[in-house]
Design a protein around this motif. Structure first.
Motif, PDB file in Angstrom:
ATOM      1  N   UNK A 128      28.064  38.566  58.888  1.00  0.00           N
ATOM      2  CA  UNK A 128      28.091  38.517  60.508  1.00  0.00           C
ATOM      3  C   UNK A 128      28.725  37.199  61.048  1.00  0.00           C
ATOM      4  N   UNK A 129      29.684  37.626  61.872  1.00  0.00           N
ATOM      5  CA  UNK A 129      30.385  36.489  62.149  1.00  0.00           C
ATOM      6  C   UNK A 129      29.762  35.096  63.010  1.00  0.00           C
ATOM      7  N   UNK A 130      28.770  35.546  63.696  1.00  0.00           N
ATOM      8  CA  UNK A 130      27.975  34.860  64.702  1.00  0.00           C
ATOM      9  C   UNK A 130      27.145  33.916  63.674  1.00  0.00           C
ATOM     10  N   UNK A 131      26.942  34.213  62.618  1.00  0.00           N
ATOM     11  CA  UNK A 131      25.776  33.428  61.517  1.00  0.00           C
ATOM     12  C   UNK A 131      26.620  33.016  60.471  1.00  0.00           C
ATOM     13  N   UNK A 132      27.856  32.368  60.649  1.00  0.00           N
ATOM     14  CA  UNK A 132      28.348  31.765  59.542  1.00  0.00           C
ATOM     15  C   UNK A 132      27.964  30.309  59.672  1.00  0.00           C
ATOM     16  N   UNK A 133      27.538  29.601  60.588  1.00  0.00           N
ATOM     17  CA  UNK A 133      27.072  27.988  60.715  1.00  0.00           C
ATOM     18  C   UNK A 133      28.002  27.088  60.081  1.00  0.00           C
ATOM     19  N   UNK A 134      29.273  26.992  60.552  1.00  0.00           N
ATOM     20  CA  UNK A 134      30.081  26.179  59.959  1.00  0.00           C
ATOM     21  C   UNK A 134      29.667  24.508  59.829  1.00  0.00           C
ATOM     22  N   UNK A 135      29.752  23.900  58.725  1.00  0.00           N
ATOM     23  CA  UNK A 135      29.358  22.540  58.541  1.00  0.00           C
ATOM     24  C   UNK A 135      30.409  21.787  57.858  1.00  0.00           C
ATOM     25  N   UNK A 136      30.485  20.735  58.215  1.00  0.00           N
ATOM     26  CA  UNK A 136      31.542  19.608  57.813  1.00  0.00           C
ATOM     27  C   UNK A 136      31.090  18.482  56.971  1.00  0.00           C
ATOM     28  N   UNK A 137      31.452  18.048  55.811  1.00  0.00           N
ATOM     29  CA  UNK A 137      30.765  17.017  55.101  1.00  0.00           C
ATOM     30  C   UNK A 137      32.254  16.034  54.621  1.00  0.00           C
ATOM     31  N   UNK A 138      31.953  14.765  55.273  1.00  0.00           N
ATOM     32  CA  UNK A 138      33.006  13.890  55.186  1.00  0.00           C
ATOM     33  C   UNK A 138      32.442  12.719  54.201  1.00  0.00           C
ATOM     34  N   UNK A 139      33.295  12.678  53.012  1.00  0.00           N
ATOM     35  CA  UNK A 139      32.594  11.677  51.967  1.00  0.00           C
ATOM     36  C   UNK A 139      33.323  10.481  51.977  1.00  0.00           C
ATOM     37  N   UNK A 140      32.745   9.370  51.992  1.00  0.00           N
ATOM     38  CA  UNK A 140      32.865   7.944  51.792  1.00  0.00           C
ATOM     39  C   UNK A 140      32.528   7.095  50.612  1.00  0.00           C
ATOM     40  N   UNK A 141      33.477   6.496  49.861  1.00  0.00           N
ATOM     41  CA  UNK A 141      32.881   5.653  48.757  1.00  0.00           C
ATOM     42  C   UNK A 141      33.215   4.185  49.008  1.00  0.00           C
ATOM     43  N   UNK A 142      34.034   3.811  49.923  1.00  0.00           N
ATOM     44  CA  UNK A 142      34.433   2.620  50.286  1.00  0.00           C
ATOM     45  C   UNK A 142      33.821   2.101  51.639  1.00  0.00           C
ATOM     46  N   UNK A 143      33.437   0.948  51.745  1.00  0.00           N
ATOM     47  CA  UNK A 143      32.917   0.535  53.068  1.00  0.00           C
ATOM     48  C   UNK A 143      34.000   0.058  53.932  1.00  0.00           C
ATOM     49  N   UNK A 144      35.011  -0.517  53.606  1.00  0.00           N
ATOM     50  CA  UNK A 144      36.234  -0.416  54.269  1.00  0.00           C
ATOM     51  C   UNK A 144      36.620   0.900  54.970  1.00  0.00           C
ATOM     52  N   UNK A 145      36.664   1.830  54.143  1.00  0.00           N
ATOM     53  CA  UNK A 145      37.118   3.223  54.357  1.00  0.00           C
ATOM     54  C   UNK A 145      36.321   3.711  55.492  1.00  0.00           C
ATOM     55  N   UNK A 146      35.047   3.611  55.078  1.00  0.00           N
ATOM     56  CA  UNK A 146      33.825   4.006  55.968  1.00  0.00           C
ATOM     57  C   UNK A 146      34.085   3.393  57.570  1.00  0.00           C
ATOM     58  N   UNK A 147      34.132   2.063  57.745  1.00  0.00           N
ATOM     59  CA  UNK A 147      34.356   1.326  58.834  1.00  0.00           C
ATOM     60  C   UNK A 147      35.752   1.859  59.744  1.00  0.00           C
ATOM     61  N   UNK A 148      36.652   2.011  58.762  1.00  0.00           N
ATOM     62  CA  UNK A 148      37.835   2.359  59.519  1.00  0.00           C
ATOM     63  C   UNK A 148      37.934   3.833  59.936  1.00  0.00           C
ATOM     64  N   UNK A 149      36.990   4.885  59.495  1.00  0.00           N
ATOM     65  CA  UNK A 149      36.823   6.143  59.975  1.00  0.00           C
ATOM     66  C   UNK A 149      35.897   6.018  60.976  1.00  0.00           C
ATOM     67  N   UNK A 150      34.933   5.164  61.125  1.00  0.00           N
ATOM     68  CA  UNK A 150      34.142   5.259  62.042  1.00  0.00           C
ATOM     69  C   UNK A 150      35.020   5.029  63.536  1.00  0.00           C
ATOM     70  N   UNK A 151      35.987   4.115  63.412  1.00  0.00           N
ATOM     71  CA  UNK A 151      36.706   3.640  64.675  1.00  0.00           C
ATOM     72  C   UNK A 151      37.460   4.514  64.991  1.00  0.00           C
ATOM     73  N   UNK A 152      37.360   5.838  64.683  1.00  0.00           N
ATOM     74  CA  UNK A 152      38.361   6.833  65.203  1.00  0.00           C
ATOM     75  C   UNK A 152      37.518   8.055  65.889  1.00  0.00           C
ATOM     76  N   UNK A 153      36.928   7.996  67.162  1.00  0.00           N
ATOM     77  CA  UNK A 153      35.955   8.858  67.605  1.00  0.00           C
ATOM     78  C   UNK A 153      36.664  10.143  67.670  1.00  0.00           C
ATOM     79  N   UNK A 154      37.972  10.222  67.806  1.00  0.00           N
ATOM     80  CA  UNK A 154      38.890  11.659  67.974  1.00  0.00           C
ATOM     81  C   UNK A 154      38.485  12.328  66.446  1.00  0.00           C
ATOM     82  N   UNK A 155      38.263  11.650  65.637  1.00  0.00           N
ATOM     83  CA  UNK A 155      38.250  12.500  64.107  1.00  0.00           C
ATOM     84  C   UNK A 155      37.171  13.083  64.109  1.00  0.00           C
ATOM     85  N   UNK A 156      36.030  12.207  64.674  1.00  0.00           N
ATOM     86  CA  UNK A 156      34.476  12.972  64.647  1.00  0.00           C
ATOM     87  C   UNK A 156      34.594  13.965  65.546  1.00  0.00           C
TER      88      UNK A 156
END
Length: 242
Positions: A128-156
């Protein structure tokens, strides 16, 4: 001797560039700092001066490459784990997709399209197309990478356009320390964190957003890609004749 602390990205990148090049100097602040650290040295030539890596510079560049390789390995392991967890939960998961997302416009600008590359994208295993419930997981293993990612609101915003939920999965650094917690991540995203015992701890659930059926271009991208393996083969016992 190479510096006791890891090189910053600009310094590490410059060492690699100098190593691959003929040594033409940039004569900028990054080069000046590397010269002061003893990682570069000036080499006089026929009417011109070049720069090259010192022995300490070669060691520093090699150590940086090794750190990057370890980080990539840890990232890939955590991505694989999340994708398999989605499969065990009865979902279909993909890694490394490149999907078009629609970013909301501001008061003076119209909405615009962008390309998003979520680490893990999953949907429910349903017809059922309306029941697919898409989910995104973004994985971070470096604090520098995490902080750089969080500075990009367009990406979120792109991830939220693609999925009804967006999660950040926070790993641990090379010393086993947590790279962040739920306080670092905006409230529109859920947070899972890798615990010391190796489990994934829920730090904040992701808000559920009403999401209509996936747009046609996303379905086409999913159709062209290969989903991740689902349940492990050894979890289900083989069927035997009675």
């Amino acid at each position: 001797m190479p510096p006791a602390t890891p090189l910053s990205r600009p310094h590490a990148r410059r060492l690699r560039e100098v190593y691959r090049s003929a040594g033409w100097p940039w004569q900028d602040a990054v080069e000046l700092e590397l010269l002061a650290l003893g990682l570069l040295e000036r080499v006089p030539g026929d009417g011109r001066e070049t720069v090259r890596l010192t022995d300490a510079g070669v060691q520093a560049a090699a150590q940086n490459v090794q750190r990057q390789q370890r980080a990539r390995s840890a990232h890939e392991q955590l991505v694989e784990r999340v994708a398999r967890d989605m499969g065990r939960a009865g979902r279909i998961a993909w890694r490394g997709l490149m999907l078009r997302a629609l970013l909301p416009g501001s008061d003076a600008a119209a909405p615009r399209w962008c390309l998003a590359c979520p680490d893990v994208f999953s949907i429910r295993n349903t017809s059922v197309a309306h029941y697919v419930e898409p989910v995104v997981h973004e994985i971070k293993v470096s604090r520098a990478d995490l902080l750089a990612d969080l500075r990009q609101p367009a990406k979120r915003a792109a991830y939220l356009d693609l999925g009804g939920q967006c999660w950040y999965v926070l790993g641990r650094d090379a010393r086993g320390r947590a790279i962040g917690d739920a306080d670092d991540v905006p409230p529109e995203c859920g947070v899972l964190a890798l615990a010391e015992d190796g489990g994934l701890a829920l730090q904040r659930p992701a808000p559920r957003r009403e999401r209509a059926a996936l747009p046609f271009h996303v379905w086409m991208a999913l159709a062209r890609a290969t989903p991740c393996a689902g349940l492990d083969e050894d979890v289900q016992l083989p069927l035997r004749a009675g």
